[in-house]
Design a protein around this motif. Structure first.
Motif, PDB file in Angstrom:
ATOM      1  N   GLU A 163      -5.687 -10.848 -22.008  1.00 41.25           N
ATOM      2  CA  GLU A 163      -5.299 -11.601 -20.810  1.00 41.25           C
ATOM      3  C   GLU A 163      -6.238 -11.360 -19.634  1.00 41.25           C
ATOM      4  O   GLU A 163      -6.118 -12.008 -18.598  1.00 41.25           O
ATOM      5  CB  GLU A 163      -3.868 -11.219 -20.403  1.00 41.25           C
ATOM      6  CG  GLU A 163      -2.811 -11.578 -21.434  1.00 41.25           C
ATOM      7  CD  GLU A 163      -2.698 -13.080 -21.625  1.00 41.25           C
ATOM      8  OE1 GLU A 163      -2.639 -13.817 -20.619  1.00 41.25           O
ATOM      9  OE2 GLU A 163      -2.686 -13.516 -22.792  1.00 41.25           O
ATOM     10  N   GLN A 164      -7.169 -10.411 -19.765  1.00 39.63           N
ATOM     11  CA  GLN A 164      -8.093 -10.064 -18.684  1.00 39.63           C
ATOM     12  C   GLN A 164      -9.315 -10.983 -18.731  1.00 39.63           C
ATOM     13  O   GLN A 164     -10.052 -10.990 -19.716  1.00 39.63           O
ATOM     14  CB  GLN A 164      -8.534  -8.604 -18.808  1.00 39.63           C
ATOM     15  CG  GLN A 164      -7.400  -7.602 -18.835  1.00 39.63           C
ATOM     16  CD  GLN A 164      -6.637  -7.567 -17.529  1.00 39.63           C
ATOM     17  OE1 GLN A 164      -7.227  -7.554 -16.457  1.00 39.63           O
ATOM     18  NE2 GLN A 164      -5.316  -7.566 -17.621  1.00 39.63           N
ATOM     19  N   SER A 189     -12.707 -12.147 -16.393  1.00 37.50           N
ATOM     20  CA  SER A 189     -13.519 -11.884 -15.201  1.00 37.50           C
ATOM     21  C   SER A 189     -14.904 -12.484 -15.393  1.00 37.50           C
ATOM     22  O   SER A 189     -15.282 -12.882 -16.502  1.00 37.50           O
ATOM     23  CB  SER A 189     -13.623 -10.380 -14.928  1.00 37.50           C
ATOM     24  OG  SER A 189     -14.274  -9.728 -15.982  1.00 37.50           O
ATOM     25  N   CYS A 232      -8.034 -13.757  -8.452  1.00 34.00           N
ATOM     26  CA  CYS A 232      -6.949 -12.873  -8.006  1.00 34.00           C
ATOM     27  C   CYS A 232      -7.503 -11.553  -7.473  1.00 34.00           C
ATOM     28  O   CYS A 232      -6.799 -10.802  -6.796  1.00 34.00           O
ATOM     29  CB  CYS A 232      -5.923 -12.648  -9.104  1.00 34.00           C
ATOM     30  SG  CYS A 232      -6.588 -11.927 -10.616  1.00 34.00           S
ATOM     31  N   LYS A 233      -8.774 -11.287  -7.773  1.00 30.36           N
ATOM     32  CA  LYS A 233      -9.454 -10.109  -7.244  1.00 30.36           C
ATOM     33  C   LYS A 233     -10.932 -10.449  -7.134  1.00 30.36           C
ATOM     34  O   LYS A 233     -11.519 -10.974  -8.086  1.00 30.36           O
ATOM     35  CB  LYS A 233      -9.259  -8.902  -8.157  1.00 30.36           C
ATOM     36  CG  LYS A 233      -9.960  -7.643  -7.677  1.00 30.36           C
ATOM     37  CD  LYS A 233      -9.697  -6.476  -8.624  1.00 30.36           C
ATOM     38  CE  LYS A 233     -10.359  -5.203  -8.133  1.00 30.36           C
ATOM     39  NZ  LYS A 233     -10.122  -4.082  -9.067  1.00 30.36           N
ATOM     40  N   HIS A 278     -12.152 -11.521 -10.723  1.00 31.35           N
ATOM     41  CA  HIS A 278     -11.134 -11.443 -11.767  1.00 31.35           C
ATOM     42  C   HIS A 278     -10.210 -12.636 -11.563  1.00 31.35           C
ATOM     43  O   HIS A 278      -9.900 -12.994 -10.424  1.00 31.35           O
ATOM     44  CB  HIS A 278     -10.366 -10.124 -11.660  1.00 31.35           C
ATOM     45  CG  HIS A 278     -11.271  -8.928 -11.704  1.00 31.35           C
ATOM     46  ND1 HIS A 278     -11.530  -8.237 -12.866  1.00 31.35           N
ATOM     47  CD2 HIS A 278     -12.018  -8.331 -10.736  1.00 31.35           C
ATOM     48  CE1 HIS A 278     -12.373  -7.254 -12.606  1.00 31.35           C
ATOM     49  NE2 HIS A 278     -12.686  -7.290 -11.327  1.00 31.35           N
ATOM     50  N   TYR A 279      -9.777 -13.223 -12.660  1.00 34.16           N
ATOM     51  CA  TYR A 279      -9.070 -14.503 -12.604  1.00 34.16           C
ATOM     52  C   TYR A 279      -7.697 -14.438 -13.250  1.00 34.16           C
ATOM     53  O   TYR A 279      -7.456 -13.655 -14.167  1.00 34.16           O
ATOM     54  CB  TYR A 279      -9.896 -15.583 -13.323  1.00 34.16           C
ATOM     55  CG  TYR A 279     -11.159 -15.936 -12.592  1.00 34.16           C
ATOM     56  CD1 TYR A 279     -11.175 -16.987 -11.697  1.00 34.16           C
ATOM     57  CD2 TYR A 279     -12.323 -15.207 -12.773  1.00 34.16           C
ATOM     58  CE1 TYR A 279     -12.339 -17.317 -11.011  1.00 34.16           C
ATOM     59  CE2 TYR A 279     -13.482 -15.520 -12.089  1.00 34.16           C
ATOM     60  CZ  TYR A 279     -13.477 -16.580 -11.212  1.00 34.16           C
ATOM     61  OH  TYR A 279     -14.623 -16.898 -10.522  1.00 34.16           O
ATOM     62  N   THR A 280      -6.840 -15.322 -12.754  1.00 40.67           N
ATOM     63  CA  THR A 280      -5.556 -15.593 -13.381  1.00 40.67           C
ATOM     64  C   THR A 280      -5.433 -17.107 -13.497  1.00 40.67           C
ATOM     65  O   THR A 280      -5.978 -17.847 -12.663  1.00 40.67           O
ATOM     66  CB  THR A 280      -4.396 -14.982 -12.559  1.00 40.67           C
ATOM     67  OG1 THR A 280      -3.189 -15.105 -13.287  1.00 40.67           O
ATOM     68  CG2 THR A 280      -4.244 -15.645 -11.195  1.00 40.67           C
ATOM     69  N   GLN A 281      -4.736 -17.549 -14.524  1.00 40.41           N
ATOM     70  CA  GLN A 281      -4.574 -18.985 -14.713  1.00 40.41           C
ATOM     71  C   GLN A 281      -3.242 -19.414 -14.126  1.00 40.41           C
ATOM     72  O   GLN A 281      -2.183 -18.894 -14.506  1.00 40.41           O
ATOM     73  CB  GLN A 281      -4.661 -19.360 -16.186  1.00 40.41           C
ATOM     74  CG  GLN A 281      -4.836 -20.840 -16.408  1.00 40.41           C
ATOM     75  CD  GLN A 281      -5.093 -21.173 -17.871  1.00 40.41           C
ATOM     76  OE1 GLN A 281      -4.550 -20.542 -18.768  1.00 40.41           O
ATOM     77  NE2 GLN A 281      -5.915 -22.177 -18.108  1.00 40.41           N
ATOM     78  N   LEU A 282      -3.307 -20.347 -13.184  1.00 42.79           N
ATOM     79  CA  LEU A 282      -2.109 -20.858 -12.516  1.00 42.79           C
ATOM     80  C   LEU A 282      -2.060 -22.377 -12.692  1.00 42.79           C
ATOM     81  O   LEU A 282      -2.995 -23.068 -12.276  1.00 42.79           O
ATOM     82  CB  LEU A 282      -2.128 -20.503 -11.023  1.00 42.79           C
ATOM     83  CG  LEU A 282      -2.185 -19.007 -10.704  1.00 42.79           C
ATOM     84  CD1 LEU A 282      -2.465 -18.784  -9.233  1.00 42.79           C
ATOM     85  CD2 LEU A 282      -0.878 -18.349 -11.116  1.00 42.79           C
ATOM     86  N   ALA A 300      -6.012 -17.431  -5.921  1.00 41.36           N
ATOM     87  CA  ALA A 300      -4.564 -17.337  -6.084  1.00 41.36           C
ATOM     88  C   ALA A 300      -3.963 -17.069  -4.703  1.00 41.36           C
ATOM     89  O   ALA A 300      -4.681 -16.762  -3.749  1.00 41.36           O
ATOM     90  CB  ALA A 300      -4.218 -16.201  -7.054  1.00 41.36           C
ATOM     91  N   TRP A 333      -7.978 -21.806 -13.350  1.00 36.09           N
ATOM     92  CA  TRP A 333      -8.381 -20.417 -13.168  1.00 36.09           C
ATOM     93  C   TRP A 333      -8.666 -20.159 -11.695  1.00 36.09           C
ATOM     94  O   TRP A 333      -9.465 -20.861 -11.075  1.00 36.09           O
ATOM     95  CB  TRP A 333      -9.613 -20.093 -14.018  1.00 36.09           C
ATOM     96  CG  TRP A 333      -9.265 -20.064 -15.473  1.00 36.09           C
ATOM     97  CD1 TRP A 333      -9.457 -21.072 -16.388  1.00 36.09           C
ATOM     98  CD2 TRP A 333      -8.640 -18.998 -16.178  1.00 36.09           C
ATOM     99  NE1 TRP A 333      -8.988 -20.683 -17.622  1.00 36.09           N
ATOM    100  CE2 TRP A 333      -8.489 -19.411 -17.522  1.00 36.09           C
ATOM    101  CE3 TRP A 333      -8.190 -17.726 -15.816  1.00 36.09           C
ATOM    102  CZ2 TRP A 333      -7.902 -18.603 -18.489  1.00 36.09           C
ATOM    103  CZ3 TRP A 333      -7.616 -16.918 -16.789  1.00 36.09           C
ATOM    104  CH2 TRP A 333      -7.477 -17.356 -18.101  1.00 36.09           C
TER     105      TRP A 333
END
Length: 170
Positions: free
Chosen positions: A92-93, A95, A141-142, A130-134, A38, A138
């Motif tokens: 929403e978490q 990893s 983000c950490k 750790h992931y976020t979907q953009l 991200a 995926w």
């Protein structure tokens, strides 16, 4: 789509992310590595990342790429193997933990790709990303790395950092 199907799709995407990250590092394909992250990331690689910033403070992924390039570009070759992926999805978490073995080589004689113990340093540990979907993708983000041990010529890390300053690309 069932929960099981969605979990499998996410798992596959996270493993692909790790594979692209490793391939990008080893091929020094920095756009490929950058695409794994991200725009803002938290990085905690313990003593490895401590000089580059506080792990609790978000940093620009582009800045983190410069830190990675500042070491990896100084090696003649690296080989990152990332295995045993364990995905965790809780609301929403999202990893994924995975084992790492990363070999880093500076050849004494680049014309002869054979090495002795003084020409390689290996880092063994475990990533937790750790992931976020953009936009449907995926992205990390950490990223945390727990180094279990290193072996070989640890001074090659300093040598690689010096060599990276004059790196011209493949």
């Amino acid at each position: 789509m069932s929960n099981t199907d969605n979990t499998l799709i996410i798992r596959h995407a996270l493993i692909d992310n790790y594979n692209l990250y490793a391939e990008g590092l080893d091929s020094k394909n920095w756009p490929m590595v950058r695409a794994c992250f991200a725009d803002e990331v938290l990085i905690d690689y313990g003593a490895i990342s401590a000089p580059t910033g506080d792990p609790a403070v978000p940093r620009r992924a582009d800045d983190w790429m410069k830190n990675l390039q500042g070491v990896i570009n100084g090696f003649d070759i690296t080989h990152h193997t990332i295995t045993n992926h364990r995905v965790s999805i809780s609301g929403e978490q999202v990893s994924c933990r995975a084992y790492l073995r990363a070999d880093h080589v500076i050849f004494a004689n680049p014309d002869m790709p054979a090495i002795g113990p003084e020409e390689m340093v290996t880092v063994v540990g475990e990533y937790t990303n750790h992931y976020t979907q953009l936009d449907g993708v995926w992205k990390i983000c950490k990223s945390e790395l727990l180094v279990n041990w290193s072996e070989g010529n640890i001074s090659l890390l300093a040598t690689a950092t010096e060599r990276a300053l004059t790196y011209k690309g493949a």
